[in-house]
Design a protein around this motif. Sequence first.
Motif, PDB file in Angstrom:
ATOM      1  N   ARG A  52       0.836  -1.208   0.000  1.00  0.00           N
ATOM      2  CA  ARG A  52       0.000   0.000   0.000  1.00  0.00           C
ATOM      3  C   ARG A  52       0.867   1.254   0.000  1.00  0.00           C
ATOM      4  NH1 ARG A  52      -4.328  -2.337   4.436  1.00  0.00           N
ATOM      5  NH2 ARG A  52      -5.804  -3.139   2.891  1.00  0.00           N
ATOM      6  N   TRP A  56       0.266   3.793  -2.915  1.00  0.00           N
ATOM      7  CA  TRP A  56      -0.426   5.032  -2.580  1.00  0.00           C
ATOM      8  C   TRP A  56       0.460   6.072  -1.913  1.00  0.00           C
ATOM      9  CZ3 TRP A  56      -4.170   1.456   0.347  1.00  0.00           C
ATOM     10  CH2 TRP A  56      -5.020   0.813  -0.540  1.00  0.00           C
ATOM     11  N   SER A  59       0.100   4.138   4.322  1.00  0.00           N
ATOM     12  CA  SER A  59      -0.420   2.850   4.798  1.00  0.00           C
ATOM     13  C   SER A  59      -0.524   2.928   6.318  1.00  0.00           C
ATOM     14  CB  SER A  59       0.525   1.705   4.399  1.00  0.00           C
ATOM     15  OG  SER A  59       1.751   1.814   5.101  1.00  0.00           O
ATOM     16  N   THR A  78      -5.407   3.936   4.930  1.00  0.00           N
ATOM     17  CA  THR A  78      -5.464   3.018   3.801  1.00  0.00           C
ATOM     18  C   THR A  78      -6.640   3.432   2.924  1.00  0.00           C
ATOM     19  OG1 THR A  78      -6.877   1.411   4.942  1.00  0.00           O
ATOM     20  CG2 THR A  78      -4.485   1.111   5.156  1.00  0.00           C
TER      21      THR A  78
END
Length: 171
Positions: A52, A56, A59, A78
């Motif tokens: 993650r 992204w 996390s 998340t």
Amino acid sequence: MRLETERLLLRDLEPSDYWALRDMMDADTMWAYGHCFSDRDVADWLERQLERRRVWGFSLCAVELKDGGEVIGQCGITVQDCLGRHVPEIGYVFRRDRWHHGFATEAAAACRDYAFAELGFGEVYSIIRDINHASRRVAERLGMTARGVFVKHYRGIDMPHIAYCVEKTGS
């Protein structure tokens, strides 16, 4: 990611955090999931957090006490499926011996503020099993209100969850 609060340091999880996660993800702590996490479950959980962060840029994080550096939990942001869309979610898990000391609220508030100020989200959620009253109180302390209820099907069990949300205020 690195956040500091009065008592806590939140930092990116690392592979070496496996042992701390394994020690905290026992049946008593993870009761809302309905099972104890096996060594494989913990390793998979940690790998999901690392992935993650790669995808992204955020996390769940390790939560350390500033006084001594002991890892007492995990908290972070998340992206989760919720009420038919993908939303930023603040999640938290703390060692059972650290419950009821305000650590979850302190860490989650820092994550909420980070999500608004640094990540530019206009709202953040916490998705909480309906019977997890302590986590629901944390969400409410963050200014979150219930937006809806939905059922997650997890390991053969239907688990009602409440979607709590808070919107960014001001400019």
